[in-house]
Write an enzyme that holds these catalytic residues in place. Structure first.
Site, mmCIF file in Angstrom:
data_model
loop_
_atom_site.group_PDB
_atom_site.id
_atom_site.type_symbol
_atom_site.label_atom_id
_atom_site.label_comp_id
_atom_site.label_asym_id
_atom_site.label_seq_id
_atom_site.Cartn_x
_atom_site.Cartn_y
_atom_site.Cartn_z
ATOM 1 N N LYS A 11 0.837 -1.202 0.000
ATOM 2 C CA LYS A 11 0.000 0.000 0.000
ATOM 3 C C LYS A 11 0.882 1.266 0.000
ATOM 4 O O LYS A 11 2.094 1.190 0.238
ATOM 5 C CB LYS A 11 -0.929 -0.047 1.216
ATOM 6 C CG LYS A 11 -1.927 -1.222 1.157
ATOM 7 C CD LYS A 11 -2.804 -1.275 2.406
ATOM 8 C CE LYS A 11 -3.831 -2.403 2.317
ATOM 9 N NZ LYS A 11 -4.711 -2.453 3.536
ATOM 10 N N TYR A 51 -12.056 -2.851 -3.453
ATOM 11 C CA TYR A 51 -12.646 -3.033 -2.125
ATOM 12 C C TYR A 51 -14.181 -3.019 -2.158
ATOM 13 O O TYR A 51 -14.814 -2.721 -1.142
ATOM 14 C CB TYR A 51 -12.125 -1.958 -1.169
ATOM 15 C CG TYR A 51 -10.753 -2.258 -0.588
ATOM 16 C CD1 TYR A 51 -10.483 -3.481 0.031
ATOM 17 C CD2 TYR A 51 -9.734 -1.308 -0.641
ATOM 18 C CE1 TYR A 51 -9.227 -3.746 0.572
ATOM 19 C CE2 TYR A 51 -8.470 -1.569 -0.095
ATOM 20 C CZ TYR A 51 -8.229 -2.792 0.514
ATOM 21 O OH TYR A 51 -6.997 -3.062 1.064
ATOM 22 N N ASN A 114 -1.851 -0.202 7.354
ATOM 23 C CA ASN A 114 -1.332 -1.559 7.599
ATOM 24 C C ASN A 114 -0.503 -2.139 6.448
ATOM 25 O O ASN A 114 -0.353 -3.345 6.314
ATOM 26 C CB ASN A 114 -2.452 -2.501 8.065
ATOM 27 C CG ASN A 114 -3.529 -2.731 7.016
ATOM 28 O OD1 ASN A 114 -3.462 -2.159 5.931
ATOM 29 N ND2 ASN A 114 -4.504 -3.553 7.340
ATOM 30 N N HIS A 117 -1.651 -5.642 1.347
ATOM 31 C CA HIS A 117 -2.903 -6.342 1.051
ATOM 32 C C HIS A 117 -2.584 -7.740 0.562
ATOM 33 O O HIS A 117 -1.611 -7.935 -0.159
ATOM 34 C CB HIS A 117 -3.699 -5.608 -0.041
ATOM 35 C CG HIS A 117 -4.812 -6.448 -0.612
ATOM 36 N ND1 HIS A 117 -6.042 -6.532 -0.019
ATOM 37 C CD2 HIS A 117 -4.837 -7.300 -1.684
ATOM 38 C CE1 HIS A 117 -6.808 -7.376 -0.710
ATOM 39 N NE2 HIS A 117 -6.097 -7.850 -1.728
ATOM 40 N N GLU A 128 -9.015 -10.449 -8.156
ATOM 41 C CA GLU A 128 -8.078 -9.333 -7.975
ATOM 42 C C GLU A 128 -6.976 -9.348 -9.034
ATOM 43 O O GLU A 128 -6.596 -8.291 -9.554
ATOM 44 C CB GLU A 128 -7.503 -9.378 -6.552
ATOM 45 C CG GLU A 128 -8.573 -9.050 -5.509
ATOM 46 C CD GLU A 128 -8.147 -9.304 -4.068
ATOM 47 O OE1 GLU A 128 -8.977 -9.051 -3.174
ATOM 48 O OE2 GLU A 128 -7.001 -9.750 -3.824
HETATM 49 P P1 DAT Z 1 -7.532 -7.368 5.156
HETATM 50 O O1 DAT Z 1 -6.746 -6.224 4.566
HETATM 51 O O2 DAT Z 1 -6.787 -8.014 6.298
HETATM 52 O O3 DAT Z 1 -8.004 -8.354 4.130
HETATM 53 P P2 DAT Z 1 -10.265 -6.374 5.169
HETATM 54 O O4 DAT Z 1 -10.363 -6.908 3.785
HETATM 55 O O5 DAT Z 1 -11.326 -6.772 6.146
HETATM 56 O O6 DAT Z 1 -8.847 -6.741 5.827
HETATM 57 O O7 DAT Z 1 -10.243 -4.782 5.136
HETATM 58 C C1 DAT Z 1 -9.513 -4.107 4.143
HETATM 59 C C2 DAT Z 1 -8.752 -2.959 4.789
HETATM 60 O O8 DAT Z 1 -9.676 -2.049 5.355
HETATM 61 C C3 DAT Z 1 -7.839 -3.387 5.945
HETATM 62 O O9 DAT Z 1 -6.581 -3.798 5.502
HETATM 63 C C4 DAT Z 1 -7.792 -2.129 6.750
HETATM 64 C C5 DAT Z 1 -9.152 -1.509 6.560
HETATM 65 N N1 DAT Z 1 -10.069 -1.861 7.656
HETATM 66 C C6 DAT Z 1 -10.630 -3.078 7.891
HETATM 67 N N2 DAT Z 1 -11.418 -3.054 8.966
HETATM 68 C C7 DAT Z 1 -11.370 -1.781 9.435
HETATM 69 C C8 DAT Z 1 -11.975 -1.098 10.533
HETATM 70 N N3 DAT Z 1 -12.810 -1.732 11.366
HETATM 71 N N4 DAT Z 1 -11.665 0.215 10.686
HETATM 72 C C9 DAT Z 1 -10.833 0.853 9.850
HETATM 73 N N5 DAT Z 1 -10.239 0.274 8.798
HETATM 74 C C10 DAT Z 1 -10.498 -1.019 8.587
HETATM 75 MG MG MG Z 2 -9.369 -8.182 2.576
#
Ligand code: DAT
Ligand code: MG
Length: 151
Positions: A11, A51, A114, A117, A128
């Site tokens: 990212k 997303y 974080n 991805h 993707e």
């Molecule tokens: P991941 O990246 O581990 O697959 P995800 O697909 O659930 O997680 O979410 C995509 C991104 O969105 C994640 O890397 C960080 C952000 N995110 C997820 N849950 C969040 C939350 N509760 N508050 C803020 N950002 C969040």
């Molecule tokens: Mg995800």
């Protein structure tokens, strides 16, 4: 299977913080094979599509803004159980809950920064990879290390 593919992205914070080499080295030295790699700024629409499953979440707008804040390293890595193993290497979504030794557990602190991805299933990996790469960008090649990584 040994030819499973996953989509991994560094990212904008990972790029800005100079973590590209560190993150790539983990996949490379683990034994995964690089199939595609590019540095891209794909724009808001593309990131919203990436997303799309999260579009109803309250953090969606901030998430897309964060992803759109600089270039991203987009990659396809191939190897044994690449999707699940890739997720394990990334660590938990919330870096504070990510185990040390994982990318997030070693390199970052906050959910909204974080650094990486990774696809969460083979089905989303295929989606993707299709979204981020053209067929021609996916390289077919045999790694010289193959017989030393797999029996
Ligand atoms: P991941 O990246 O581990 O697959 P995800 O697909 O659930 O997680 O979410 C995509 C991104 O969105 C994640 O890397 C960080 C952000 N995110 C997820 N849950 C969040 C939350 N509760 N508050 C803020 N950002 C969040
Ligand atoms: Mg995800």
């Amino acid at each position: 299977s040994t030819n499973e593919r996953t989509f991994i992205a560094i990212k904008p914070d990972g790029v800005q913080r100079g973590l590209v080499g560190n993150i790539i080295a983990r996949f490379e030295t683990r034994g995964f094979k690089l199939v595609a790699l590019k540095l891209v700024s794909p724009g808001q629409k593309h990131l919203e599509e990436h997303y799309a499953d999260l579009s109803s979440k309250p953090f969606f707008k901030d998430l897309v803004e964060y992803m759109n804040s600089g270039p991203i390293v987009a990659m396809v890595w191939e190897g044994l159980d690449a999707v699940k193993t890739g997720r394990a290497m990334l660590g938990a979504t919330n870096p504070l809950a990510s185990a040390p030794g994982t990318i997030r557990g070693d390199l970052c602190l906050q959910m909204a920064r974080n650094v990486c991805h990774g696809s969460d299933s083979v089905e989303s990996a295929n989606k993707e990879i299709d979204l981020w790469f053209k067929k021609d960008d996916l390289n077919t090649w045999e790694s010289a290390q193959k017989t030393w990584i797999y029996e």
